[in-house]
Write a protein that holds these residues in place. Structure first.
Motif: not given
Length: 324
Positions: A266-267, A257, A262-263
């Motif tokens: 999420q990626y 992150q 992004v986490t």
């Protein structure tokens, strides 16, 4: 300075390497509006530049401004700065000096596409919400951290500032101005004449990738990014990605992150969506096959993530961006 009377005066700034569609798109919205408005409510359309003579646009067309900067009329209703290669990375000392007073004396001011960089260089977007072309939003945010750069909207109205995304988004922005000035019904009639929609689905998000170029520099985090993109159909958890990085799950999640913004999950979701978009644009595979090839697990899950992140369903995306 000239007095412009009771008409709403729109002044468009010209400079070398301006993008012509940024100029002509909004100006044609106001011009077509004039055909539908009584004469006393017409927009007065003017162009202005820092010199007499021809201004060469980025496509090679040459135009001549109506006025020089020092002849800008009083009581300007809307001052607009278009974008183009000449709007960023190029010094415009005369414009930078002229724009602050001109913008503050106008009832409204704004920019189309990358023209917002000129407003920013003149100190006019600090403390405002604004936007630009999706490919330049990160650059704008870095260059002008005191502004709040919106990444997804086609246009943004904040108090007396109005800015738009790239190129044809200037038409959307001008239609919004017409709707504010004369009502939605007139703006809709203008949109019909121009064969455009009043409100696009999904904002700017459908037009640009969710992921930046994948780094392949050999670092642990980059190795995971590349692995996910190269094996997009596989299932992922934070633990599995941490194994690829040879890190503990907790340290990996924090480092990912921090480096990527992004986490990890999420990626993965963004990578799946980007890959699905390419398939939807280029082939007629059934949605369940697209979902399987992109690792969504089901067409229903793909539809849910698409709607949340892109603002439209996979079917709508294919209709808008797919080929024959």
């Amino acid at each position: 300075m000239q007095d412009v009377g009771t008409h709403k005066t729109v002044v468009m700034v010209l400079f070398d390497d301006v993008l012509m569609l940024d100029v002509t798109g909004p100006m044609d919205v106001f011009s077509i509006s004039n055909r539908l408005l009584p004469r006393e409510k017409h927009y007065q359309l003017l162009t202005i530049a820092d010199r007499h003579g021809l201004v060469r646009s980025s496509c090679g067309l040459k135009v001549q401004a109506d006025l020089r900067l020092e002849d800008c009329p009083r009581n300007v209703d809307l001052l607009l700065v278009p974008g183009g290669p000449g709007a960023y990375g190029v010094s415009h000392p005369e414009l930078n000096q002229w724009l602050p007073d001109a913008a503050r004396s106008a009832r409204r001011f704004g920019a189309i596409c990358t023209g917002v960089f000129l407003l920013g260089d003149a100190g006019l977007i600090d403390g405002y919400r604004c936007t630009t072309h999706w490919n330049y939003v990160e650059r704008l945010a870095r260059r002008h951290p005191e502004s709040r750069v919106e990444t997804e909207q086609i246009y943004v109205m904040d108090r007396n500032l109005i800015t738009s995304g790239g190129i044809t988004a200037g038409i959307d922005m001008a239609l919004a101005v017409v709707a504010e000035d004369h009502g939605k019904e007139l703006a809709l009639e203008v949109a019909k004449v121009m064969l455009v929609v009043m409100k696009r689905q999904g904002g700017q998000t459908p037009y640009g990738p969710l992921l930046a170029a994948v780094p392949r520099d050999g670092s642990a985090i980059a190795r995971v990014q590349a692995y996910v993109v190269d094996h997009i159909d596989q299932p992922y958890t934070v633990e599995r990605m941490a194994e690829v990085a040879a890190m503990s799950p907790r340290n990996f999640a924090r480092a990912f992150q921090r480096d990527v913004g992004v986490t990890p999950m999420q990626y993965v979701h963004n990578a799946r969506i980007d890959h699905a978009r390419k398939l939807l644009e280029s082939c007629a595979l059934p949605l369940k096959v697209v979902a399987s090839r992109c690792g969504f697990g089901s067409a229903r899950h793909m539809r849910k993530l698409f709607s949340e992140r892109i603002g439209m369903s996979p079917v709508q995306y294919r209709q808008q961006f797919g080929g024959e």
